[in-house]
Design a protein around this motif. Structure first.
Motif, PDB file in Angstrom:
ATOM      1  N   ILE A 119      -9.903  -3.831  -4.064  1.00  0.00           N
ATOM      2  CA  ILE A 119      -8.536  -3.676  -4.545  1.00  0.00           C
ATOM      3  C   ILE A 119      -8.427  -4.146  -6.000  1.00  0.00           C
ATOM      4  O   ILE A 119      -7.663  -3.602  -6.794  1.00  0.00           O
ATOM      5  CB  ILE A 119      -7.527  -4.386  -3.608  1.00  0.00           C
ATOM      6  CG1 ILE A 119      -6.178  -3.698  -3.694  1.00  0.00           C
ATOM      7  CG2 ILE A 119      -7.367  -5.849  -3.884  1.00  0.00           C
ATOM      8  CD1 ILE A 119      -6.180  -2.292  -3.184  1.00  0.00           C
ATOM      9  N   THR A 120      -9.234  -5.146  -6.365  1.00  0.00           N
ATOM     10  CA  THR A 120      -9.204  -5.586  -7.761  1.00  0.00           C
ATOM     11  C   THR A 120      -9.883  -4.561  -8.664  1.00  0.00           C
ATOM     12  O   THR A 120      -9.530  -4.435  -9.842  1.00  0.00           O
ATOM     13  CB  THR A 120      -9.858  -6.967  -7.906  1.00  0.00           C
ATOM     14  OG1 THR A 120      -9.391  -7.800  -6.854  1.00  0.00           O
ATOM     15  CG2 THR A 120      -9.498  -7.614  -9.223  1.00  0.00           C
ATOM     16  N   THR A 129     -13.702 -10.693   1.486  1.00  0.00           N
ATOM     17  CA  THR A 129     -14.083 -10.683   0.076  1.00  0.00           C
ATOM     18  C   THR A 129     -14.255  -9.247  -0.428  1.00  0.00           C
ATOM     19  O   THR A 129     -13.860  -8.926  -1.546  1.00  0.00           O
ATOM     20  CB  THR A 129     -15.367 -11.493  -0.120  1.00  0.00           C
ATOM     21  OG1 THR A 129     -15.111 -12.824   0.336  1.00  0.00           O
ATOM     22  CG2 THR A 129     -15.774 -11.543  -1.573  1.00  0.00           C
ATOM     23  N   ALA A 130     -14.805  -8.379   0.443  1.00  0.00           N
ATOM     24  CA  ALA A 130     -14.992  -6.991   0.017  1.00  0.00           C
ATOM     25  C   ALA A 130     -13.652  -6.315  -0.232  1.00  0.00           C
ATOM     26  O   ALA A 130     -13.517  -5.544  -1.188  1.00  0.00           O
ATOM     27  CB  ALA A 130     -15.793  -6.219   1.072  1.00  0.00           C
ATOM     28  N   ALA A 152      -9.044   6.883  -5.989  1.00  0.00           N
ATOM     29  CA  ALA A 152      -8.853   6.828  -4.542  1.00  0.00           C
ATOM     30  C   ALA A 152     -10.051   6.218  -3.820  1.00  0.00           C
ATOM     31  O   ALA A 152      -9.896   5.619  -2.759  1.00  0.00           O
ATOM     32  CB  ALA A 152      -8.577   8.224  -4.008  1.00  0.00           C
ATOM     33  N   LEU A 153     -11.243   6.363  -4.399  1.00  0.00           N
ATOM     34  CA  LEU A 153     -12.451   5.905  -3.703  1.00  0.00           C
ATOM     35  C   LEU A 153     -12.412   4.417  -3.345  1.00  0.00           C
ATOM     36  O   LEU A 153     -12.560   4.058  -2.178  1.00  0.00           O
ATOM     37  CB  LEU A 153     -13.693   6.259  -4.532  1.00  0.00           C
ATOM     38  CG  LEU A 153     -15.028   5.883  -3.905  1.00  0.00           C
ATOM     39  CD1 LEU A 153     -15.267   6.633  -2.608  1.00  0.00           C
ATOM     40  CD2 LEU A 153     -16.180   6.149  -4.872  1.00  0.00           C
ATOM     41  N   PRO A 154     -12.194   3.503  -4.324  1.00  0.00           N
ATOM     42  CA  PRO A 154     -12.140   2.085  -3.935  1.00  0.00           C
ATOM     43  C   PRO A 154     -10.966   1.753  -3.011  1.00  0.00           C
ATOM     44  O   PRO A 154     -11.102   0.887  -2.143  1.00  0.00           O
ATOM     45  CB  PRO A 154     -12.014   1.339  -5.262  1.00  0.00           C
ATOM     46  CG  PRO A 154     -11.629   2.335  -6.264  1.00  0.00           C
ATOM     47  CD  PRO A 154     -12.153   3.649  -5.790  1.00  0.00           C
ATOM     48  N   LEU A 155      -9.849   2.461  -3.161  1.00  0.00           N
ATOM     49  CA  LEU A 155      -8.722   2.237  -2.242  1.00  0.00           C
ATOM     50  C   LEU A 155      -9.145   2.538  -0.812  1.00  0.00           C
ATOM     51  O   LEU A 155      -8.847   1.801   0.115  1.00  0.00           O
ATOM     52  CB  LEU A 155      -7.558   3.167  -2.606  1.00  0.00           C
ATOM     53  CG  LEU A 155      -6.463   2.653  -3.522  1.00  0.00           C
ATOM     54  CD1 LEU A 155      -5.451   3.760  -3.771  1.00  0.00           C
ATOM     55  CD2 LEU A 155      -5.775   1.462  -2.926  1.00  0.00           C
ATOM     56  N   GLY A 205       0.815  -1.212   0.000  1.00  0.00           N
ATOM     57  CA  GLY A 205       0.000   0.000   0.000  1.00  0.00           C
ATOM     58  C   GLY A 205       0.849   1.262   0.000  1.00  0.00           C
ATOM     59  O   GLY A 205       0.583   2.216  -0.740  1.00  0.00           O
ATOM     60  N   LEU A 206       1.878   1.268   0.831  1.00  0.00           N
ATOM     61  CA  LEU A 206       2.730   2.446   0.907  1.00  0.00           C
ATOM     62  C   LEU A 206       3.732   2.478  -0.246  1.00  0.00           C
ATOM     63  O   LEU A 206       4.077   3.540  -0.761  1.00  0.00           O
ATOM     64  CB  LEU A 206       3.452   2.470   2.261  1.00  0.00           C
ATOM     65  CG  LEU A 206       3.977   3.837   2.715  1.00  0.00           C
ATOM     66  CD1 LEU A 206       2.878   4.885   2.688  1.00  0.00           C
ATOM     67  CD2 LEU A 206       4.536   3.753   4.125  1.00  0.00           C
TER      68      LEU A 206
END
Lengths: 448, 340
Positions: free
Chosen positions: A146-147, A140-141, A95-98, A76-77
């Protein structure tokens, strides 16, 4: 010095971290569901073997989660450290899904902590089961979100470029890209499949080593069944993914298949070796019309060849080997689990034979090799782009000179983490064989 | 304008949350290792393990939340900080890796292993120290632009007293926050020996804490005068913080109301932290990047804030649940088993 080019070094370090993280991430997504299934069956059948199964899997699972959390934080970093230009651009759109992934992870972390540390606080196993739902959902979420980010990199959408400026950013449209449905479902389903086959391999290993405990037989049969179902789903979605790639990223599919000339009724190449200069393949098995069927569902359909694309935009041809590895292992595991399931039902004795169990044992690591190969196929196949059609990896990488050194440091760290995981997991289960756990359980104690 | 402020406030709040829960965690890891090495293990380890085990992962998410959030709200930080932070950031990540792994190996593998506990305690103390470098960098003076790319001047960074003052402060703050919290927690478990020991640690670290904090303000007066001036304009926040510190130490000294002491300690840091943040406004990286320049587009900002509110409505009840089950559960805290 090693890796003098920061772009190459950044690529290698990202490859290293992701390759390592994916092992733990796959377990992290798949195993909670398996724990949930075992706990559920245990409650339904009132069979403590399954309850203990859930308990023992969870005990091993927390060790892999700890390492997965660490490597996940690292990647992530590292995204910002190694690809600052990419993250600056992507931050505006994706950025939203991250962000949502972090919430999913938060949610999972909280309930996993509660699940693991309340084993002896609930008499009613159904209450304990309820805690597993948010864990599995959260796992799972986070894979889903991330996918979604990765799908965006393959098929950028949700914004316009006007004079080099990003305008009309639409975070929701950026999440629902053309690549998203096939990619997300393939990742989730194969994580379930790999986790099931991993747990099956552990049970098969115990039986192969000579144990004849009912517990291991139940565990093996259950996981082979679950694994078979998910491997069928993986194959189906894999086929859809092929059709997606043919439609939206034809250069990727052409590289998978060493398909140089555009033609109708294109054959599928299995295995083989490539003479890159002459564009000739040797030792390959040709399956007539199969590529056209894979790409468009029609044996006579036209498949675009690699020669149609500018050389600097075509992916490395090595992806063919990754692609074949993934598909071969997938098909092998599907057949192996199907025969096992039917064999047990119909009483075929060979599925209980030592050599068949050995195949299942080997199947566990093989499935993980397939997961890795699949990611390498998808990611190397996207070269030279980091954002397909918009930003190449050269434009995205850091300008810092020290990436090569960091690569060495992280390599050492991952070797320690990997060896440590294996060592600790072996210790835990060696010191607590199922017989001992059962005895403790029957005396009313906590089998920890 | 409003959205930027909401964005940075949310992030600053989460960073503060991380500093508090992280410090408790890191300090506890250090005290755990220290107690094993000095043979006081029987006094402290049980209490530390009981608190740490269920929450360590949650602590880590606060950290992830912050750096994902800052790239989301302020994408340009990825460009500036990402490039210059490669080496310190990677070292911090490796420390985090060592720490996380040894935690798992110790807790689930072989409890009481000296080597694991030592690595765990040490990496936990160095991790916040290496992260705190980012605070130094953001003060300006260590980053220069070469061929259009930001570069970090390592020599200036390591030669600066400001760097070391911030590193030392972060270590002391970790030990102090952790000791105050664990004094309260140990007292709740009814373990008088452990309480006395943690109380001693809290008092030991109280004085150096204030000394280094004042030292940093002094350093800033010459390093970044405009920032110093803004800190000076917000003097009342730091004054409140100082008073809260005095009352906290007074309570601990007189062995009174450890629960109040913990809250006062949290507010003491809150005032100092938010005062420092407000004084830093509007710069993210002095003097290259301000909050207004680095802010994301309108659509993303709104969707992030919506996601944040939805996420919180899921998170707060869950956090409440975990606190109720572990931290504030009399039976769990006292190590009794309870059947529901």
């Amino acid at each position: 010095m090693l890796f003098e080019d920061p772009v190459f070094a950044s690529r290698m370090l990202t490859l290293l971290t992701l390759t390592f993280h994916i092992i733990y991430a796959t377990i992290g997504v798949g195993v909670p569901l398996m724990i949930m299934i075992a706990q559920w069956i245990g409650i339904r059948k009132n069979d403590m073997h399954y309850i203990l199964m859930a308990r023992r899997w969870a005990r091993g699972f927390v060790v892999t989660v700890a390492v997965g959390v660490v490597t996940g934080t690292i990647i992530g970093l590292q995204l910002s450290l190694l690809w600052p230009n990419f993250m600056e651009l992507a931050g505006n759109i994706i950025a939203l899904p991250l962000f949502m992934e972090v919430f999913a992870f938060f949610f999972e972390a909280i309930f996993l902590g509660i699940y693991v540390y309340t084993w002896d606080r609930f008499d009613d196993q159904r209450k304990h089961f309820l805690l597993l739902i948010p864990v599995a959902l959260g796992a799972t979420a986070s894979a889903f979100f991330i996918t979604v980010v990765n799908s965006f990199m393959n098929a950028p959408a949700g914004f316009d470029f006007v004079d080099g400026q990003l305008v009309h950013a639409n975070p929701i449209a950026a999440m629902f890209t053309a690549a998203m449905p096939t990619k997300v479902s393939h990742v989730i389903v194969t994580a379930y499949m790999a986790s099931a086959f991993l747990l099956a391999a552990i049970a098969a290993f115990k039986l192969w080593k000579g144990s004849s405990h009912e517990y291991h037989k139940k565990s093996l049969y259950l996981m082979m069944k679950v694994g078979f179902i998910f491997s069928v789903a993986a194959a189906l979605i894999g086929d859809f993914s092929g059709k997606y790639v043919a439609e939206y990223q034809p250069e990727k599919l052409a590289a998978f298949e060493w398909h140089f000339e555009t033609e109708e009724g294109a054959p599928l190449l299995l295995y083989g070796a490539l003479d890159e200069e002459n564009q000739e393949t040797k030792y390959a098995i040709h399956i007539p019309f199969a590529l056209s069927i894979l790409a468009h569902g029609n044996p006579m359909a036209e498949v675009t060849g690699l020669n149609e694309f500018p050389q600097e935009e075509t992916p490395p041809l090595v992806v063919h080997y990754f692609f074949d590895t993934m598909v071969t292992i997938g098909v092998f595991m599907m057949a192996l689990s199907f025969i096992y399931w039917f064999g047990i039902k119909l009483g075929w004795s060979f599925v209980r034979a030592s050599w068949y169990r050995l195949l299942i044992v080997i199947g566990g690591p093989l499935t993980f090799l397939a997961i890795e190969a699949g990611w390498w196929t998808a990611e190397v196949g996207r070269q030279p782009w980091i954002l397909r059609g918009i930003m190449t990896v050269d434009q995205a990488a850091t300008s810092s000179d020290y990436v090569g050194w960091m690569f060495i440091l992280f390599l050492i760290l991952y070797i320690v983490l990997g060896a440590g995981t294996v060592f600790v997991l072996r210790r835990i289960f060696k010191n607590n064989p199922i017989e001992k756990d059962l005895e403790k359980y029957n005396k009313g104690g906590d089998p920890a | 304008m409003m959205l930027e402020l909401i964005g940075i406030s949310v992030l600053w709040l989460f960073l503060f949350g991380y500093i508090i829960v992280g410090s408790i965690d890191y300090g506890a890891g250090f005290f755990n290792a220290y107690s094993i090495i000095t043979g006081k293990e029987h006094i402290l380890s049980k209490i530390i393990q009981r608190y740490l085990s269920p929450v360590w992962e949650v602590t880590n998410v606060f950290f992830v939340f912050f750096f994902v959030g800052i790239v989301g709200f302020f994408p340009q930080t990825a460009y500036y900080f990402g490039t210059v932070f490669l080496v310190p950031g990677s070292i911090a990540l490796i420390l985090l890796g060592v720490r996380g792994a040894y935690y798992a190996f110790e807790t689930y593998g072989s409890r009481g292993h000296k080597g694991y506990a030592f690595m765990y305690g040490l990496s936990g103390l160095l991790f916040p120290a290496s992260l705190s470098i980012v605070l130094t960098i953001s003060e300006g003076g260590f980053v220069y632009i070469e061929e259009g790319n930001p570069k970090l001047d390592y020599q200036a960074l390591f030669a600066s007293p400001l760097t070391w003052a911030i590193v030392v402060l972060s270590i002391i703050a970790v030990l102090y926050i952790s000791a105050v919290f664990l004094t309260w927690y140990a007292n709740k478990t009814g373990d008088q020996t452990a309480t006395a020991l943690f109380r001693k640690y809290a008092l030991i670290w109280a004085i150096p804490l204030i000394l280094t904090a004042s030292g940093i303000v002094y350093e800033l007066s010459s390093h970044n005068p405009p920032h110093y001036e803004r800190i000076f304009n917000l003097w009342w926040m730091f004054a409140i913080s100082l008073i809260l510190w005095i009352v906290t130490v007074w309570l601990i000294w007189h062995k009174k109301r450890y629960d109040v002491a913990v809250w006062l300690m949290i507010f003491q840091f809150a005032f100092a932290f938010f005062g420092y943040g407000a004084a830093h406004y509007p710069y993210l990286l002095y003097p290259y990047l301000t909050i207004n320049e680095g802010f994301t587009n309108q659509a993303m900002a709104i969707s992030l804030i919506v996601a944040f509110i939805l996420g919180l409505s899921l998170l707060l009840p869950s956090l409440y649940l975990i606190f109720k089950l572990f931290l504030f559960n009399e039976d769990y805290v006292r190590g009794r088993k309870e059947k529901e």
